[in-house]
Design a protein around this motif. Structure first.
Motif, PDB file in Angstrom:
ATOM      1  N   UNK A 241       0.841  -1.207   0.000  1.00  0.00           N
ATOM      2  CA  UNK A 241       0.000   0.000   0.000  1.00  0.00           C
ATOM      3  C   UNK A 241       0.871   1.250   0.000  1.00  0.00           C
ATOM      4  N   UNK A 242       1.845   1.289  -0.920  1.00  0.00           N
ATOM      5  CA  UNK A 242       2.761   2.427  -1.030  1.00  0.00           C
ATOM      6  C   UNK A 242       2.158   3.464  -1.972  1.00  0.00           C
ATOM      7  N   UNK A 243       1.083   4.095  -1.532  1.00  0.00           N
ATOM      8  CA  UNK A 243       0.327   4.990  -2.406  1.00  0.00           C
ATOM      9  C   UNK A 243       0.895   6.404  -2.455  1.00  0.00           C
ATOM     10  N   UNK A 244       1.200   6.977  -1.285  1.00  0.00           N
ATOM     11  CA  UNK A 244       1.712   8.345  -1.262  1.00  0.00           C
ATOM     12  C   UNK A 244       3.091   8.402  -1.912  1.00  0.00           C
ATOM     13  N   UNK A 248       5.867   5.464  -2.314  1.00  0.00           N
ATOM     14  CA  UNK A 248       6.156   4.931  -3.647  1.00  0.00           C
ATOM     15  C   UNK A 248       7.645   5.048  -3.961  1.00  0.00           C
ATOM     16  N   UNK A 249       8.256   6.160  -3.570  1.00  0.00           N
ATOM     17  CA  UNK A 249       9.686   6.347  -3.812  1.00  0.00           C
ATOM     18  C   UNK A 249      10.506   5.299  -3.058  1.00  0.00           C
ATOM     19  N   UNK A 295       8.035   0.994   4.509  1.00  0.00           N
ATOM     20  CA  UNK A 295       7.103   0.723   3.411  1.00  0.00           C
ATOM     21  C   UNK A 295       5.862   0.037   3.969  1.00  0.00           C
ATOM     22  N   UNK A 296       4.672   0.559   3.706  1.00  0.00           N
ATOM     23  CA  UNK A 296       3.467  -0.094   4.200  1.00  0.00           C
ATOM     24  C   UNK A 296       3.136  -1.337   3.358  1.00  0.00           C
ATOM     25  N   UNK A 297       3.366  -2.501   3.941  1.00  0.00           N
ATOM     26  CA  UNK A 297       2.993  -3.757   3.277  1.00  0.00           C
ATOM     27  C   UNK A 297       2.661  -4.786   4.338  1.00  0.00           C
ATOM     28  N   UNK A 298       1.964  -5.811   3.917  1.00  0.00           N
ATOM     29  CA  UNK A 298       1.620  -6.918   4.807  1.00  0.00           C
ATOM     30  C   UNK A 298       1.700  -8.206   4.015  1.00  0.00           C
TER      31      UNK A 298
END
Length: 303
Positions: A241-244, A248-249, A295-298
């Motif tokens: 969920x790397x949206x911003x 994303x960078x 980094x937002x991930x699961x």
């Protein structure tokens, strides 16, 4: 550091519920968590278990005992036959000391029990009523369930069932919202108020992001953005969920891609590159990278 005591703004509030199945009990569970004294009235059950325990009159207690137990922790539950004079007299005693009645019957069924809003308001002027119905207004008599309301709202996109009962649970939250508003208004005016909550409205509320295009395949959170997708990895899956832009960078950097501009994450080649990178990593490796690079991930097991 000591854990702060939970805030219970409804301490001292008495609520009676006639609502069965899921939305009403789920709403009552949350109202109880806010401090309300809650009474759940059920119809007589169909008998007793082999161990001699009475079978609940709420269908939820018959087809999912575990869920029923969670929903009713701390809730006083009694059986009343509201079709009998004795049952109606017992309910009248409870309503005389309550501030709110929660129901999930069709309006015609409430009227037959003498619990339509006009009759109720005459008998108990300070009592508020929150009705949970399937659809609003004249459609409140129509049969329906969570699945049909989700389908009507455009949230059933294939032949598989939704992963949870979205309309029921969202409807429960809207019922809590309506209960809080009704209690505030009644306390300010000294007179009970009537509010109706429709599960179909709850489903349409949940569908708003899809109606706006956000969760369509062409939308940023519907799969078009390379940083907001579920990808296979070596030993499972990863929900990223790397949206911003800053997320994303960070994702592009650890995946060995050039720093993205505004449109780069929406390019098909970016999705292909992130997919190839994720497929080469284990869940443990991805979790470690997420912690190291914010980094937002699961990660998930294989489907």
């Amino acid at each position: 550091m000591p854990v702060p005591a939970p805030i219970r703004p409804l301490r001292g509030t008495r609520i009676v519920s006639l609502a069965l199945n899921l939305p009403g009990p789920a709403a009552l569970m949350r109202l109880h968590a806010l401090g309300a004294r809650c009474l759940k009235v059920e119809p007589p059950g169909p008998g007793r278990t082999a161990a001699g325990r009475p079978i609940p009159g709420d269908p939820m207690g018959q087809y999912d005992v575990g869920a029923y137990g969670v929903l009713h922790q701390g809730i006083r539950t009694v059986s009343m036959d509201l079709k009998s004079e004795r049952g109606r007299a017992r309910l009248a005693t409870e309503l005389a000391g309550a501030e709110l009645l929660l129901t999930s019957f069709r309006p015609s069924a409430l009227a037959k029990l003498g619990l339509g809003w006009r009759a109720l308001h005459r008998a108990y002027p300070t009592l508020s009523l929150v009705e949970i119905v399937g659809a609003p207004g004249e459609r409140a008599e129509e049969p329906g369930h969570d699945l049909t309301y989700l389908a009507e709202a455009g949230l059933v996109t294939g032949t598989e069932l939704p992963p949870t009962l979205l309309a029921d649970m969202a409807g429960a939250l809207l019922a809590v919202e309506a209960a809080l508003a009704a209690l505030m208004q009644a306390r300010a005016s000294g007179r009970g108020v009537h509010r109706q909550v429709a599960l179909s409205d709850a489903a349409h509320w949940l569908a708003l992001p899809r109606n706006w295009g956000l969760t369509l395949p062409s939308g940023a959170v519907g799969g078009a953005h390379a940083g907001y997708r579920v990808y296979p990895c070596k030993d499972g899956r990863v929900a990223i969920a790397a949206l911003e832009p800053h997320f994303a960078s960070a994702l592009f950097k650890v995946a060995g891609l050039p720093a993205p501009d505004l449109r780069a994450p929406l390019a098909p080649q970016a999705r292909d590159a992130i997919a190839a990178w994720a497929l080469g990593k284990t869940r443990q490796q991805l979790d470690a990278l997420a912690r190291q690079h914010d980094i937002p991930l699961h990660t998930l097991p294989r489907a």
